[in-house]
Design a protein around this motif. Structure first.
Motif, mmCIF file in Angstrom:
data_model
loop_
_atom_site.group_PDB
_atom_site.id
_atom_site.type_symbol
_atom_site.label_atom_id
_atom_site.label_comp_id
_atom_site.label_asym_id
_atom_site.label_seq_id
_atom_site.Cartn_x
_atom_site.Cartn_y
_atom_site.Cartn_z
ATOM 1 N N ALA A 294 0.801 -1.226 0.000
ATOM 2 C CA ALA A 294 0.000 0.000 0.000
ATOM 3 C C ALA A 294 0.838 1.282 0.000
ATOM 4 C CB ALA A 294 -0.960 -0.014 1.186
ATOM 5 N N PRO A 295 1.874 1.433 0.863
ATOM 6 C CA PRO A 295 2.633 2.695 0.862
ATOM 7 C C PRO A 295 3.395 2.948 -0.437
ATOM 8 C CG PRO A 295 3.063 1.401 2.857
ATOM 9 C CD PRO A 295 2.365 0.508 1.898
ATOM 10 N N LEU A 296 3.593 1.924 -1.240
ATOM 11 C CA LEU A 296 4.388 2.068 -2.461
ATOM 12 C C LEU A 296 3.555 2.451 -3.665
ATOM 13 C CD1 LEU A 296 6.515 -1.190 -1.997
ATOM 14 C CD2 LEU A 296 7.214 1.148 -1.443
ATOM 15 N N LEU A 297 2.232 2.312 -3.564
ATOM 16 C CA LEU A 297 1.367 2.620 -4.705
ATOM 17 C C LEU A 297 1.104 4.114 -4.779
ATOM 18 C CD1 LEU A 297 -1.247 -0.259 -4.394
ATOM 19 C CD2 LEU A 297 0.634 -0.084 -6.030
ATOM 20 N N PRO A 298 1.014 4.676 -5.992
ATOM 21 C CA PRO A 298 0.748 6.120 -6.124
ATOM 22 C C PRO A 298 -0.661 6.463 -5.659
ATOM 23 C CG PRO A 298 0.699 5.033 -8.262
ATOM 24 C CD PRO A 298 1.186 4.009 -7.288
ATOM 25 N N GLU A 299 -0.815 7.650 -5.093
ATOM 26 C CA GLU A 299 -2.117 8.108 -4.622
ATOM 27 C C GLU A 299 -2.934 8.581 -5.822
ATOM 28 O OE1 GLU A 299 -4.962 8.636 -1.731
ATOM 29 O OE2 GLU A 299 -2.930 7.838 -1.470
ATOM 30 N N PRO A 300 -4.155 8.098 -6.016
ATOM 31 C CA PRO A 300 -4.973 8.546 -7.153
ATOM 32 C C PRO A 300 -5.230 10.051 -7.099
ATOM 33 C CG PRO A 300 -5.882 6.567 -6.155
ATOM 34 C CD PRO A 300 -4.814 7.054 -5.227
ATOM 35 N N LEU A 301 -5.223 10.681 -8.260
ATOM 36 C CA LEU A 301 -5.386 12.129 -8.376
ATOM 37 C C LEU A 301 -6.833 12.483 -8.686
ATOM 38 C CD1 LEU A 301 -2.215 12.903 -10.534
ATOM 39 C CD2 LEU A 301 -2.428 12.963 -8.044
ATOM 40 N N ASP A 302 -7.202 13.722 -8.346
ATOM 41 C CA ASP A 302 -8.557 14.206 -8.642
ATOM 42 C C ASP A 302 -8.529 15.339 -9.650
ATOM 43 O OD1 ASP A 302 -7.403 16.183 -7.162
ATOM 44 O OD2 ASP A 302 -9.040 16.382 -5.706
ATOM 45 N N HIS A 303 -7.447 15.453 -10.426
ATOM 46 C CA HIS A 303 -7.339 16.562 -11.371
ATOM 47 C C HIS A 303 -6.537 16.147 -12.599
ATOM 48 C CE1 HIS A 303 -3.551 16.784 -9.098
ATOM 49 N NE2 HIS A 303 -3.036 17.250 -10.238
ATOM 50 N N VAL A 304 -6.676 16.920 -13.676
ATOM 51 C CA VAL A 304 -5.889 16.761 -14.893
ATOM 52 C C VAL A 304 -5.371 18.134 -15.301
ATOM 53 C CG1 VAL A 304 -7.151 14.734 -15.703
ATOM 54 C CG2 VAL A 304 -7.956 17.012 -16.348
ATOM 55 N N LEU A 305 -4.528 18.143 -16.301
ATOM 56 C CA LEU A 305 -3.979 19.398 -16.832
ATOM 57 C C LEU A 305 -4.476 19.549 -18.265
ATOM 58 C CD1 LEU A 305 -0.292 18.976 -15.569
ATOM 59 C CD2 LEU A 305 -2.189 20.130 -14.419
ATOM 60 N N LEU A 306 -5.381 20.525 -18.491
ATOM 61 C CA LEU A 306 -5.912 20.772 -19.832
ATOM 62 C C LEU A 306 -4.935 21.619 -20.618
ATOM 63 C CD1 LEU A 306 -9.670 21.492 -19.019
ATOM 64 C CD2 LEU A 306 -8.658 19.367 -19.851
ATOM 65 N N GLN A 307 -4.769 21.284 -21.908
ATOM 66 C CA GLN A 307 -3.823 21.998 -22.757
ATOM 67 C C GLN A 307 -4.541 22.562 -23.977
ATOM 68 O OE1 GLN A 307 0.394 20.092 -22.174
ATOM 69 N NE2 GLN A 307 -0.953 18.548 -23.034
#
Length: 808
Positions: free
Chosen positions: A505-518
């Motif tokens: 569990a501590p090694l897995l990336p934390e899911p994000l709630d955002h993206v970067l629009l281009q």
């Protein structure tokens, strides 16, 4: 472990394997049954039955297949030795005359003890007997050399040879003539076994003859000769150093070959397992982080696979499995090879997340368990997959190969189970776990170790080696290993599976709630997204590339897909603004508004189908477009066109012309066309196919040993002689009156008796019982064989005899 020197007979050598088993302690019998669990199916009635079953061909083959290389080499040496063979003679065959590896002599007692423990060898150290079936499987014959490369003995080869020819051979070899073939064979055998005389004989051999012997010495020992052999071959034939086995075929006798080898049965004894010398060392953190990245990718891949199959899963072949075309399509969708795509599909199937739906047009689809799996934390989802993989007998590496009938093996199809797969997977991981954390070894070194532990006896590239290669590749894909080294959560998977998720569990990336629009109409997800966000974004945009960051592209088609699913332009603008860390680019705003403005401007319904639009000019443009000819349109009114194709075909045709039509219901409402996710009925994961009987636990072993001992006491208990008791068929025979009288007397005196009993299935057995009560045609007694109180029908008792002494 008890060695052969510690188990020699002291009170008279056993004459049979059954006698030796009878003298073993209960712990040794339990060890035998643990090492060879097939002997327990069913539990033998006594030790004679156990010995007989241990010598059957099928059981012996299974036992030989589980020996390590050195124990097998010792068995092979005993197979070419005289029976019985003293321990010193066996040691000479393994070490030879000179330059012996000290490890051979040091490890020999362990190997003999292993063979003895598994009832493949019995007898004291002065008389080691190899079980006859083992000798038949390993010993050379006139047509088959042994695994040692040795041929048959002089006596075996010369059986049937004319006495005159035998006399010519021994005379030419410088031996005195004899009066019969038996002494002639013994004389020639003694010559070949005498190092001094053989050295003198070979000193006069032509150089070419010596070269021939050198080529045959380590096997194969067979060769061919012409009707008129060359002089150097004639020299060997005349002295019996080459003996004929068939017209034009000759063989080097075993005794002569052993002299040429310096007394060794094997060219290279292998007493010790090859070392796993580490060649690459990484930090523990690097290994765990790399494996965790692979584990996260594995979760995303399985989810992507099943997500694509929940609306339009591939059809199931008539013979079962996935077609080659569907496998290629799946590999393209996952951006991987067909072999890897087959692994992911098989993994989901083994974990119970994928199955066939059982409909008329049978398709593969996610199971209801898939929804439960999606709700678990990422580390728990990985543990579910890894545990299923470790125990599965399904073997994805076989996909694309051929079965015994030449048919191609399909992914998810039948005939992919291999019983040895779980054992090989676990053993590969155990060997990696024996190394320091972060340490990797070359695959060839690992495979060499496995070949020593379970040497192949029938093929050079056996199934176990292929299973090991597949295991190494699959463990890396699944995130059990990282850079070839076992990760921390992979170690826990072997010893404490419940602790593995906490380590991951501590090694897995934390899911994000955002993206970067281009501004180029793309969105960049700099990491894994939370599931609701990922699902909504996948509806609104198409995945353009994957990797450390996922790139999504917005197109008119993707925006129309979101509108078709019931979203409005306002919904899409709010979604983009809420989940972008950058301002929403103006081109993206224009794209959403433009597609939304045109979406639903045309309405398609069922006539055969129709198009209606408030703008008559638009309908005029459609009619004037030559590309619409296939739709067979005609104007019904200024704002309505009729078509001769179904509504779905009309929708696709208008979209191909660049329009954005919307479907409508009979009431005139817009129809949301989002596909429904399909699920199979509840399904259980495929059960692993076991490799033979399971290893019995301590409770079963204890009960089995007691039952065998009790049955053996019943079959070997001394009986008082009785004229009315016969031994025909091994059961006592008495009349009904004699049986009743003896039982009643035994109740009064409290003494045990020996009976023959036939149960309701017709199976006959011998038992020692202590009668307690006789009434109503039944005898209630304590059964010493089963060690419990039982009731016996008097009419099923074949006879009864008193014992010479009490049996407790």
């Amino acid at each position: 472990m008890t060695t052969s020197r510690e188990t020699g007979s002291t009170g008279g050598a056993p004459r049979t394997l059954a006698e030796e088993l009878r003298a073993r302690p209960d712990e040794a019998l339990a060890a035998l049954l643990r090492a060879r669990p097939d002997l327990l199916s069913p539990v033998p009635g006594d030790l004679t039955q156990l010995a007989t079953r241990a010598a059957t061909r099928a059981s012996v083959v299974r036992a030989l297949d589980r020996l390590d290389r050195f124990a097998l080499q010792v068995a092979e040496a005993l197979a070419v030795a005289a029976d019985p063979c003293p321990y010193e003679g066996l040691a000479a065959l393994m070490t030879g005359d000179e330059d012996a590896d000290p490890a051979v002599a040091a490890e020999l007692p362990r190997a003999v003890a292993t063979l003895r423990e598994q009832a493949l060898v019995w007898g004291g150290e002065d008389r080691l007997h190899l079980v006859r079936t083992v000798r038949e499987l390993l010993a050379p014959t006139p047509t088959r050399p042994s695994p040692t490369g040795l041929g048959p003995t002089v006596a075996e080869i010369t059986a049937g040879m004319s006495p005159g020819r035998l006399q010519q051979i021994i005379t030419t070899a410088g031996l005195p003539g004899t009066h019969d073939p038996v002494t002639a064979v013994a004389s020639l055998t003694a010559l070949f076994g005498d190092r001094t005389r053989m050295t003198a004989l070979l000193a006069d051999a032509p150089a070419e003859a010596t070269a021939v012997l050198g080529r045959l010495a380590w096997g194969p020992p067979y060769g061919t000769v012409t009707a008129d052999p060359a002089p150097h071959l004639r020299w060997l034939l005349d002295r019996g150093l080459l003996l004929p086995t068939a017209p034009g075929s000759v063989v080097l006798p075993r005794e002569a070959a052993l002299h040429l080898r310096g007394g060794r049965a094997h060219r290279t004894p292998e007493p010790l397992a090859p070392e796993l010398a580490p060649t690459t060392e990484h930090s523990e953190h690097t290994t765990d982080a790399t494996a965790a990245g692979a584990a996260f990718t594995a979760l995303a891949t399985v989810e992507e696979l099943l997500g694509s199959w929940e609306t339009d899963g591939p059809l199931v072949l008539r013979a079962g499995g996935l077609s080659v075309r569907d496998l290629k399509r799946t590999a393209t969708a996952l951006d991987t090879t067909e072999e890897t795509a087959a692994f992911w599909a098989e993994l989901a199937y083994a974990a119970g997340l994928l199955a066939s739906d059982g409909d008329v047009d049978e398709r593969y689809a996610p199971t209801p368990a898939y929804d439960d799996w999606l709700r678990l934390p990422a580390e728990q989802r990985w543990a579910h997959l890894a545990t299923a993989w470790l125990a599965a007998t399904r073997t994805p590496g076989l996909v694309g190969g051929k079965d015994a009938k030449g048919r191609t093996l399909a992914a998810l199809g039948p005939d992919l189970d291999r019983s040895a797969a779980p054992e090989v997977r676990r053993r590969v991981l155990e060997l990696l776990a024996s190394l320091p954390a972060g340490t990797a070894v070359p695959h060839d070194a690992l495979l060499a170790r496995l070949r020593w532990e379970r040497p192949p006896r029938t093929s050079t590239e056996d199934l176990r080696e292929r299973l090991a290669r597949w295991t190494l590749a699959e463990a890396e894909l699944l995130g059990v290993t990282g850079r070839g080294a076992l990760a921390g959560h992979g170690r826990a998977l072997l010893t404490d599976p419940a602790a593995a998720p906490a380590l991951l569990a501590p090694l897995l990336p934390e899911p994000l709630d955002h993206v970067l629009l281009q501004a180029d109409l793309t969105a960049v997800a700099p990491g894994p997204l939370r599931r609701p966000l990922a699902q909504e974004l996948a509806l609104l945009a198409d995945v353009e590339s994957k990797g450390g960051a996922t790139v999504y592209r917005f197109t008119p088609g993707s925006v129309r897909r979101a509108l078709d699913a019931g979203r409005t332009a306002a919904d899409l603008h709010a979604f983009l603004a809420a989940h972008s860390r950058t301002p929403v680019p103006q081109p993206l705003t224009y794209l959403v508004d433009d597609v939304a403005r045109r979406h639903g401007h045309l309405r398609v319904g069922a006539a055969s189908s129709y198009v209606r639009c408030d703008d008559e000019a638009v309908l005029g443009e459609i009619l004037a477009d030559r590309r619409s000819a296939a739709l067979r349109l005609r104007r019904l009114a200024g704002t309505v066109l009729a078509a001769q194709v179904p509504p779905d075909a009309l929708l696709e045709g208008l979209r191909a012309l660049g329009y954005a039509p919307a479907a409508e219901s009979a009431e005139g409402d817009v129809v949301v066309t989002r596909a429904d996710a399909h699920r199979t009925p509840p399904r259980t994961p495929p059960a692993p196919v076991p490799e033979g009987p399971p290893v019995p636990d301590a409770t079963l072993l204890g009960a089995a040993v007691r039952a065998v001992r009790a049955g053996d006491r019943a079959s070997t208990a001394p009986r008082k002689p009785s004229p009315a008791t016969t031994t025909g068929g091994g059961l006592p025979r008495t009349t009904s009156a004699e049986t009743l009288a003896t039982m009643q007397a035994a109740v009064l005196t409290g003494t045990p008796v020996w009976i023959g009993y036939v149960n309701a299935e017709g199976a006959a057995s011998q038992r020692v019982i202590a009668p307690v009560r006789v009434e109503g045609g039944y005898v209630t007694a304590f059964d010493h064989t089963a060690e419990e109180v039982r009731t016996f029908a008097l009419h099923r008792i074949t006879g009864v005899a008193e014992l010479a002494e009490d049996v407790g």
